[in-house]
Design a protein around this motif. Structure first.
Motif, PDB file in Angstrom:
ATOM      1  N   THR A  93     -16.149   9.317   3.583  1.00  0.00           N
ATOM      2  CA  THR A  93     -17.339   9.465   2.748  1.00  0.00           C
ATOM      3  C   THR A  93     -18.455   8.553   3.236  1.00  0.00           C
ATOM      4  O   THR A  93     -19.618   8.972   3.329  1.00  0.00           O
ATOM      5  CB  THR A  93     -17.003   9.160   1.280  1.00  0.00           C
ATOM      6  N   LEU A  94     -18.120   7.325   3.576  1.00  0.00           N
ATOM      7  CA  LEU A  94     -19.123   6.399   4.090  1.00  0.00           C
ATOM      8  C   LEU A  94     -19.714   6.907   5.402  1.00  0.00           C
ATOM      9  O   LEU A  94     -20.931   6.849   5.611  1.00  0.00           O
ATOM     10  CB  LEU A  94     -18.511   5.014   4.265  1.00  0.00           C
TER      11      LEU A  94
ATOM     12  N   GLN B  46      -9.185   5.660  -7.946  1.00  0.00           N
ATOM     13  CA  GLN B  46      -8.170   4.715  -7.469  1.00  0.00           C
ATOM     14  C   GLN B  46      -7.763   3.751  -8.590  1.00  0.00           C
ATOM     15  O   GLN B  46      -6.580   3.514  -8.809  1.00  0.00           O
ATOM     16  CB  GLN B  46      -8.701   3.951  -6.260  1.00  0.00           C
ATOM     17  N   PHE B  47      -8.740   3.186  -9.287  1.00  0.00           N
ATOM     18  CA  PHE B  47      -8.422   2.266 -10.380  1.00  0.00           C
ATOM     19  C   PHE B  47      -7.671   2.966 -11.505  1.00  0.00           C
ATOM     20  O   PHE B  47      -6.710   2.415 -12.054  1.00  0.00           O
ATOM     21  CB  PHE B  47      -9.690   1.613 -10.932  1.00  0.00           C
TER      22      PHE B  47
ATOM     23  N   MET C 112       0.860  -1.171   0.000  1.00  0.00           N
ATOM     24  CA  MET C 112       0.000   0.000   0.000  1.00  0.00           C
ATOM     25  C   MET C 112       0.908   1.235   0.000  1.00  0.00           C
ATOM     26  O   MET C 112       1.795   1.363   0.822  1.00  0.00           O
ATOM     27  CB  MET C 112      -0.891  -0.011   1.239  1.00  0.00           C
ATOM     28  N   ASN C 113       0.659   2.134  -0.919  1.00  0.00           N
ATOM     29  CA  ASN C 113       1.436   3.365  -0.950  1.00  0.00           C
ATOM     30  C   ASN C 113       0.624   4.503  -0.321  1.00  0.00           C
ATOM     31  O   ASN C 113      -0.503   4.302   0.152  1.00  0.00           O
ATOM     32  CB  ASN C 113       1.887   3.696  -2.377  1.00  0.00           C
ATOM     33  N   ALA C 114       1.188   5.681  -0.303  1.00  0.00           N
ATOM     34  CA  ALA C 114       0.535   6.821   0.352  1.00  0.00           C
ATOM     35  C   ALA C 114      -0.787   7.186  -0.316  1.00  0.00           C
ATOM     36  O   ALA C 114      -1.752   7.556   0.356  1.00  0.00           O
ATOM     37  CB  ALA C 114       1.475   8.022   0.359  1.00  0.00           C
ATOM     38  N   PHE C 115      -0.848   7.052  -1.631  1.00  0.00           N
ATOM     39  CA  PHE C 115      -2.096   7.368  -2.324  1.00  0.00           C
ATOM     40  C   PHE C 115      -3.188   6.377  -1.954  1.00  0.00           C
ATOM     41  O   PHE C 115      -4.339   6.764  -1.751  1.00  0.00           O
ATOM     42  CB  PHE C 115      -1.862   7.371  -3.840  1.00  0.00           C
TER      43      PHE C 115
ATOM     44  N   THR D 174      -8.212   5.253   0.936  1.00  0.00           N
ATOM     45  CA  THR D 174      -8.889   4.463   1.961  1.00  0.00           C
ATOM     46  C   THR D 174      -9.504   5.356   3.029  1.00  0.00           C
ATOM     47  O   THR D 174     -10.658   5.150   3.435  1.00  0.00           O
ATOM     48  CB  THR D 174      -7.904   3.465   2.601  1.00  0.00           C
ATOM     49  N   VAL D 175      -8.769   6.344   3.470  1.00  0.00           N
ATOM     50  CA  VAL D 175      -9.294   7.296   4.459  1.00  0.00           C
ATOM     51  C   VAL D 175     -10.459   8.079   3.871  1.00  0.00           C
ATOM     52  O   VAL D 175     -11.485   8.291   4.536  1.00  0.00           O
ATOM     53  CB  VAL D 175      -8.172   8.230   4.966  1.00  0.00           C
TER      54      VAL D 175
END
Length: 105
Positions: free
Chosen positions: A15-16, A41-42, A1-4, A9-10
């Protein structure tokens, strides 16, 4: 997992939470926001695999900031990119205190 990935994810979690807790946000608006974040993201992952310039923007290289409990300022370019300058008198004691107080198993 990178910073982006972490940032997305945050953002997805935030948003949820907003969808669930804020009555002013409709489910359709929330779903649109979630779908937008997932598509972003994709698209970013796809572009970072295919283009080196995008990969260098999205993925950060690790930098050595401490060595033997002291600030490491060997490579000025590396230190400058990490956002940690030579003014580390306040940073190092706090970092060492919070990370090195546990006794090894």
């Amino acid at each position: 997992m990178n910073a982006f990935d972490l940032a997305v994810t945050v953002a997805l979690g935030s948003t949820l939470a907003t969808i669930l807790l804020n009555r002013q946000v409709t489910v359709a608006q929330g779903a649109a926001a979630l779908v937008s974040l997932v598509l972003l993201q994709f698209a970013t992952a796809w572009a970072s695999v295919r283009f080196r310039s995008v990969r260098s923007l999205v993925k950060a290289e690790p930098a050595l900031l401490l060595r033997d409990g002291r600030a490491y300022c060997g490579d000025q370019d590396e230190v400058g990119q990490s956002g940690c300058g030579r003014d580390t008198e306040e940073f190092v004691p706090g970092f060492v205190e919070h990370t090195c107080t546990a006794t090894p198993p």
